[in-house]
Design an enzyme around this catalytic site. Structure first.
Site, PDB file in Angstrom:
ATOM      1  N   PHE A  27       0.833  -1.213   0.000  1.00  0.00           N
ATOM      2  CA  PHE A  27       0.000   0.000   0.000  1.00  0.00           C
ATOM      3  C   PHE A  27       0.869   1.266   0.000  1.00  0.00           C
ATOM      4  CE2 PHE A  27      -1.914   2.925   3.345  1.00  0.00           C
ATOM      5  CZ  PHE A  27      -2.700   3.656   2.452  1.00  0.00           C
ATOM      6  N   ILE A  28       1.716   1.431   1.015  1.00  0.00           N
ATOM      7  CA  ILE A  28       2.526   2.653   1.104  1.00  0.00           C
ATOM      8  C   ILE A  28       3.544   2.686  -0.040  1.00  0.00           C
ATOM      9  CG2 ILE A  28       4.221   3.921   2.506  1.00  0.00           C
ATOM     10  CD1 ILE A  28       2.804   2.854   5.020  1.00  0.00           C
ATOM     11  N   ILE A  76      12.764 -11.312   0.999  1.00  0.00           N
ATOM     12  CA  ILE A  76      13.991 -10.927   1.731  1.00  0.00           C
ATOM     13  C   ILE A  76      14.384 -11.925   2.814  1.00  0.00           C
ATOM     14  CG2 ILE A  76      13.809  -8.456   1.201  1.00  0.00           C
ATOM     15  CD1 ILE A  76      12.976  -8.114   4.226  1.00  0.00           C
ATOM     16  N   LEU A  95       9.981  -1.210   3.918  1.00  0.00           N
ATOM     17  CA  LEU A  95       8.541  -1.219   4.239  1.00  0.00           C
ATOM     18  C   LEU A  95       8.032  -2.627   4.482  1.00  0.00           C
ATOM     19  CD1 LEU A  95       7.804   1.006   1.173  1.00  0.00           C
ATOM     20  CD2 LEU A  95       6.995   1.696   3.418  1.00  0.00           C
ATOM     21  N   TYR A 184       3.742  -7.832  17.383  1.00  0.00           N
ATOM     22  CA  TYR A 184       4.145  -6.908  16.308  1.00  0.00           C
ATOM     23  C   TYR A 184       4.842  -5.677  16.883  1.00  0.00           C
ATOM     24  CZ  TYR A 184       2.991  -3.248  12.756  1.00  0.00           C
ATOM     25  OH  TYR A 184       3.010  -2.200  11.862  1.00  0.00           O
ATOM     26  N   LYS A 250     -18.831  -4.142  11.422  1.00  0.00           N
ATOM     27  CA  LYS A 250     -18.635  -4.802  12.724  1.00  0.00           C
ATOM     28  C   LYS A 250     -17.781  -3.951  13.654  1.00  0.00           C
ATOM     29  CE  LYS A 250     -19.175  -9.440  10.987  1.00  0.00           C
ATOM     30  NZ  LYS A 250     -18.494 -10.562  10.374  1.00  0.00           N
ATOM     31  N   VAL A 252     -15.653  -3.843  16.826  1.00  0.00           N
ATOM     32  CA  VAL A 252     -14.978  -4.730  17.777  1.00  0.00           C
ATOM     33  C   VAL A 252     -15.072  -4.118  19.185  1.00  0.00           C
ATOM     34  CG1 VAL A 252     -12.727  -5.682  18.436  1.00  0.00           C
ATOM     35  CG2 VAL A 252     -13.437  -5.675  16.023  1.00  0.00           C
ATOM     36  N   ARG A 259      -8.635   6.464  17.117  1.00  0.00           N
ATOM     37  CA  ARG A 259      -7.525   6.512  16.175  1.00  0.00           C
ATOM     38  C   ARG A 259      -7.506   7.884  15.509  1.00  0.00           C
ATOM     39  NH1 ARG A 259      -6.693   2.335  18.391  1.00  0.00           N
ATOM     40  NH2 ARG A 259      -6.281   0.280  17.485  1.00  0.00           N
ATOM     41  N   TYR A 334      -6.089 -11.139  21.574  1.00  0.00           N
ATOM     42  CA  TYR A 334      -6.196  -9.784  21.010  1.00  0.00           C
ATOM     43  C   TYR A 334      -6.207  -8.781  22.156  1.00  0.00           C
ATOM     44  CZ  TYR A 334      -7.873  -5.751  18.381  1.00  0.00           C
ATOM     45  OH  TYR A 334      -7.996  -4.501  17.816  1.00  0.00           O
TER      46      TYR A 334
HETATM   47  N1  LIG Z   1      -0.407   1.693   6.656  1.00  0.00           N
HETATM   48  C1  LIG Z   1      -0.224   2.111   7.878  1.00  0.00           C
HETATM   49  O1  LIG Z   1      -1.009   2.893   8.403  1.00  0.00           O
HETATM   50  C2  LIG Z   1       0.950   1.695   8.692  1.00  0.00           C
HETATM   51  C3  LIG Z   1       0.912   2.028  10.038  1.00  0.00           C
HETATM   52  C4  LIG Z   1       2.010   1.699  10.830  1.00  0.00           C
HETATM   53  C5  LIG Z   1       3.109   1.072  10.276  1.00  0.00           C
HETATM   54  N2  LIG Z   1       3.120   0.762   8.956  1.00  0.00           N
HETATM   55  C6  LIG Z   1       4.326   0.092   8.461  1.00  0.00           C
HETATM   56  O2  LIG Z   1       4.619   0.542   7.148  1.00  0.00           O
HETATM   57  C7  LIG Z   1       5.128  -0.523   6.346  1.00  0.00           C
HETATM   58  C8  LIG Z   1       4.307  -0.682   5.072  1.00  0.00           C
HETATM   59  O3  LIG Z   1       2.951  -0.846   5.401  1.00  0.00           O
HETATM   60  P1  LIG Z   1       1.794  -1.016   4.311  1.00  0.00           P
HETATM   61  O4  LIG Z   1       0.568  -0.458   4.932  1.00  0.00           O
HETATM   62  O5  LIG Z   1       2.243  -0.525   2.999  1.00  0.00           O
HETATM   63  O6  LIG Z   1       1.654  -2.613   4.307  1.00  0.00           O
HETATM   64  P2  LIG Z   1       1.535  -3.649   3.070  1.00  0.00           P
HETATM   65  O7  LIG Z   1       1.252  -4.968   3.661  1.00  0.00           O
HETATM   66  O8  LIG Z   1       0.587  -3.119   2.066  1.00  0.00           O
HETATM   67  O9  LIG Z   1       3.000  -3.620   2.444  1.00  0.00           O
HETATM   68  C9  LIG Z   1       4.063  -4.420   2.881  1.00  0.00           C
HETATM   69  C10 LIG Z   1       4.717  -5.031   1.659  1.00  0.00           C
HETATM   70  O10 LIG Z   1       5.872  -5.762   2.079  1.00  0.00           O
HETATM   71  C11 LIG Z   1       5.958  -6.942   1.317  1.00  0.00           C
HETATM   72  N3  LIG Z   1       6.726  -7.960   2.042  1.00  0.00           N
HETATM   73  C12 LIG Z   1       6.429  -8.489   3.257  1.00  0.00           C
HETATM   74  N4  LIG Z   1       7.336  -9.420   3.589  1.00  0.00           N
HETATM   75  C13 LIG Z   1       8.230  -9.476   2.565  1.00  0.00           C
HETATM   76  C14 LIG Z   1       9.382 -10.261   2.314  1.00  0.00           C
HETATM   77  N5  LIG Z   1       9.785 -11.192   3.186  1.00  0.00           N
HETATM   78  N6  LIG Z   1      10.063 -10.056   1.185  1.00  0.00           N
HETATM   79  C15 LIG Z   1       9.645  -9.130   0.282  1.00  0.00           C
HETATM   80  N7  LIG Z   1       8.560  -8.364   0.461  1.00  0.00           N
HETATM   81  C16 LIG Z   1       7.852  -8.533   1.580  1.00  0.00           C
HETATM   82  C17 LIG Z   1       4.502  -7.380   1.125  1.00  0.00           C
HETATM   83  O11 LIG Z   1       4.359  -8.252   0.017  1.00  0.00           O
HETATM   84  C18 LIG Z   1       3.808  -6.039   0.924  1.00  0.00           C
HETATM   85  O12 LIG Z   1       3.696  -5.715  -0.439  1.00  0.00           O
HETATM   86  C19 LIG Z   1       5.123  -1.752   7.264  1.00  0.00           C
HETATM   87  O13 LIG Z   1       6.398  -1.910   7.823  1.00  0.00           O
HETATM   88  C20 LIG Z   1       4.141  -1.408   8.362  1.00  0.00           C
HETATM   89  O14 LIG Z   1       4.440  -2.056   9.559  1.00  0.00           O
HETATM   90  C21 LIG Z   1       2.054   1.036   8.160  1.00  0.00           C
HETATM   91  O1  LIG Z   2     -13.954  -4.655  11.081  1.00  0.00           O
HETATM   92  C1  LIG Z   2     -13.274  -4.069  11.957  1.00  0.00           C
HETATM   93  C2  LIG Z   2     -11.857  -3.946  11.889  1.00  0.00           C
HETATM   94  C3  LIG Z   2     -11.198  -3.275  12.901  1.00  0.00           C
HETATM   95  N1  LIG Z   2     -11.871  -2.739  13.952  1.00  0.00           N
HETATM   96  C4  LIG Z   2     -11.167  -1.943  15.005  1.00  0.00           C
HETATM   97  O2  LIG Z   2     -10.652  -0.784  14.378  1.00  0.00           O
HETATM   98  C5  LIG Z   2      -9.446  -0.351  15.009  1.00  0.00           C
HETATM   99  C6  LIG Z   2      -8.378  -0.129  13.965  1.00  0.00           C
HETATM  100  O3  LIG Z   2      -8.019  -1.355  13.387  1.00  0.00           O
HETATM  101  P1  LIG Z   2      -6.902  -1.544  12.246  1.00  0.00           P
HETATM  102  O4  LIG Z   2      -7.157  -2.870  11.634  1.00  0.00           O
HETATM  103  O5  LIG Z   2      -6.856  -0.399  11.326  1.00  0.00           O
HETATM  104  O6  LIG Z   2      -5.542  -1.651  13.058  1.00  0.00           O
HETATM  105  P2  LIG Z   2      -4.902  -0.829  14.254  1.00  0.00           P
HETATM  106  O7  LIG Z   2      -5.138   0.624  14.140  1.00  0.00           O
HETATM  107  O8  LIG Z   2      -5.331  -1.447  15.531  1.00  0.00           O
HETATM  108  O9  LIG Z   2      -3.387  -1.193  14.019  1.00  0.00           O
HETATM  109  C7  LIG Z   2      -2.706  -0.769  12.842  1.00  0.00           C
HETATM  110  O10 LIG Z   2      -2.045   0.361  13.224  1.00  0.00           O
HETATM  111  C8  LIG Z   2      -0.769   0.671  12.852  1.00  0.00           C
HETATM  112  C9  LIG Z   2      -0.015  -0.288  11.961  1.00  0.00           C
HETATM  113  O11 LIG Z   2       1.223  -0.599  12.490  1.00  0.00           O
HETATM  114  C10 LIG Z   2      -0.720  -1.466  11.487  1.00  0.00           C
HETATM  115  O12 LIG Z   2      -1.075  -1.234  10.161  1.00  0.00           O
HETATM  116  C11 LIG Z   2      -1.852  -1.904  12.343  1.00  0.00           C
HETATM  117  O13 LIG Z   2      -1.263  -2.602  13.409  1.00  0.00           O
HETATM  118  C12 LIG Z   2      -9.145  -1.404  16.086  1.00  0.00           C
HETATM  119  O14 LIG Z   2      -9.641  -0.922  17.315  1.00  0.00           O
HETATM  120  C13 LIG Z   2      -9.964  -2.618  15.646  1.00  0.00           C
HETATM  121  O15 LIG Z   2     -10.342  -3.425  16.719  1.00  0.00           O
HETATM  122  C14 LIG Z   2     -13.269  -2.866  14.022  1.00  0.00           C
HETATM  123  O16 LIG Z   2     -13.918  -2.406  14.982  1.00  0.00           O
HETATM  124  N2  LIG Z   2     -13.917  -3.539  13.023  1.00  0.00           N
END
Ligand SMILES: NC(=O)c1ccc[n+]([C@@H]2O[C@H](COP(=O)([O-])OP(=O)(O)OC[C@H]3O[C@@H](n4cnc5c(N)ncnc54)[C@H](O)[C@@H]3O)[C@@H](O)[C@H]2O)c1
Ligand SMILES: O=c1ccn([C@@H]2O[C@H](COP(=O)(O)OP(=O)(O)O[C@H]3OC[C@@H](O)[C@H](O)[C@H]3O)[C@@H](O)[C@H]2O)c(=O)[nH]1
Length: 388
Positions: A27-28, A76, A95, A184, A250, A252, A259, A334
């Site tokens: 995604f990012i 990786i 990422l 995590y 839903k 939870v 958030r 959880y």
């Molecule tokens: N989206 C958010 O709000 C958010 C919040 C907090 C932290 N992050 C961090 O940002 C980073 C990217 O998040 P995202 O939302 O894009 O997630 P994402 O799951 O969309 O992207 C992660 C990518 O890494 C790749 N990947 C995972 N393991 C791999 C491996 N062993 N080898 C090669 N590729 C691999 C996956 O295929 C995926 O495309 C992550 O480290 C995540 O923990 C994201």
């Molecule tokens: O269908 C749903 C899904 C989720 N939730 C709630 O919505 C909140 C947000 O849930 P998310 O799935 O977006 O995940 P969280 O915000 O808890 O964690 C995320 O935050 C930062 C990143 O590191 C990760 O991408 C992820 O861990 C949680 O309280 C979860 O319990 C619902 O109430 N209903």
């Protein structure tokens, strides 16, 4: 100097660089690739096991950035080509991670390996080869707020000192080991500490990013359409899936957790500033979020329901939400972060960055994308008779 030469925040010209982006297909990563290709002259060595989300950037060959992005299908965990790519690049951005909460308590070993063990060689190769590293951590590193341990009606719960999350001040507060949700956050914490130590002892030039719920198009998957039917993505995709299918959203444990959500495009601006201003970003840990977009999960569900009805033209359900226990939804082990408001002092001072987009506006553009991309496919999936 030509008038088109881009300069950094200190007025110095920005040199074209090669960036090894690990997890570029997520995604990012997909948004970062898009931005780098369309607005800079940097080159990307894109590493991932998937490339569906960046296919539009890789083909056709007539694209204006042809030659500036190369995709390497590499896991990786076990691929000797990784070090070579890091050596070829000026900067590595990592990422790659398992980062969906549904996995933390059900696949804790994969979660810990992915977020700590698999990131180790990346840090080591950067350190040994004197390469700059931007590592993606998480806001989950903060865990629960200090205020969450006070009684519900305690006045100090309203005091920002008890809930604002500051990079250089706030503690990391996780639950007990049997609450595997924290596998995590704990793995991310240890890799942060390791990177910090590499900086302190071996001079590694690093930046750590702590994203606070970045959301937007291409986040995760819609179960049964472009991901497994039984899969549980993050909340934006869960709620989008419910809205597309005309099912209640839903909540939870009642949806009381809070958030702050930030639009992916705002967040990407912050990452671009980090990439192009190493002198201001090296050695820093940055919160990247939007403190003005705070809601409870219940409020998010209500707003998404209203916005989706507007963009799809379909009326919302009479009872748009339904409560579900966390045990039923996520299984044993959880737990949750109660509240996440990022302090913006450090990123403001170092990079002069601020988020712009309101929650309503970011949901409007994101849900328009979800509707356009998925409504037809979801209709077909619903119409298909289930086998068994
Ligand atoms: N989206 C958010 O709000 C958010 C919040 C907090 C932290 N992050 C961090 O940002 C980073 C990217 O998040 P995202 O939302 O894009 O997630 P994402 O799951 O969309 O992207 C992660 C990518 O890494 C790749 N990947 C995972 N393991 C791999 C491996 N062993 N080898 C090669 N590729 C691999 C996956 O295929 C995926 O495309 C992550 O480290 C995540 O923990 C994201
Ligand atoms: O269908 C749903 C899904 C989720 N939730 C709630 O919505 C909140 C947000 O849930 P998310 O799935 O977006 O995940 P969280 O915000 O808890 O964690 C995320 O935050 C930062 C990143 O590191 C990760 O991408 C992820 O861990 C949680 O309280 C979860 O319990 C619902 O109430 N209903």
């Amino acid at each position: 100097m030509s008038s088109s030469t881009k300069v950094d925040l200190d007025g110095n010209p920005i040199k074209a660089m090669t960036i090894c982006m690990i997890g570029a297909g997520g995604f990012i990563g997909s948004h970062l690739c898009e931005k780098l290709l369309s607005t800079t002259s940097h080159t990307i060595l894109a590493v991932d096991v998937y490339n569906d989300k960046i296919k539009h950037l890789l083909e056709p060959e007539s694209l204006p950035w042809n030659g500036r992005i190369q995709f390497h299908r590499i896991n990786i965990k076990h691929d000797s080509r990784l070090e070579g790519l890091i050596k070829m690049a000026d900067l590595t951005i990592n990422l790659a991670a398992i980062c969906t909460p549904a996995d933390y308590n059900t696949r804790p070993l994969d979660t810990i390996y992915s977020n700590f063990i698999d990131a180790l060689p990346v840090v080591k190769y950067c350190s040994e080869n004197n390469k700059r590293l931007i590592h993606f951590s998480t806001c989950e590193i903060y865990g629960k707020t200090i205020g969450s341990f006070l009684p519900k009606d305690h006045p100090l719960r309203q005091d920002p000192e008890f809930f604002i999350l500051k990079e250089d001040v706030s503690p990391c507060i996780f639950g007990p080991i049997e609450k595997q949700r924290w596998s995590y956050a704990c793995a991310k914490q240890l890799i942060e500490r390791l990177i910090y130590a590499e900086g302190a002892e071996n001079g590694l030039e690093f930046t750590i990013v702590r994203p606070f719920n970045w959301i937007g198009p291409r986040m995760d998957f819609i179960p049964g359409v472009d991901g497994p039917s039984e899969g549980v993505p993050r909340v934006l995709a869960c709620f989008s899936n419910n809205l597309l299918r005309g099912e209640p959203l839903k909540l939870v444990d009642g949806g009381e957790s809070q958030r702050t959500f930030i639009y992916i495009k705002d967040a990407i601006e912050a990452v671009m500033l980090m990439i192009e201003n190493p002198a201001r970003a090296n050695g820093q840990i940055f919160n990247v979020g939007n403190p003005n977009n705070e809601v409870t999960v219940k409020q998010l569900a209500e707003m998404m329901t209203e916005v989706y009805s507007k963009v799809s033209g379909e009326p919302s359900l009479e009872s748009p939400t339904i409560d579900v226990s966390s045990k039923e939804f996520y299984g044993e082990g959880y737990d949750d972060s109660d509240k996440r408001i990022p302090d913006m002092t450090i990123i403001n001072k170092q990079l002069g960055w601020n988020p712009k987009t309101s929650l309503w506006d970011l949901l409007e553009s994101t849900l328009t994308y979800q509707h356009t991309t998925y409504a037809e496919a979801v209709k077909q999936a619903i119409a298909k008779p289930t086998s068994s």
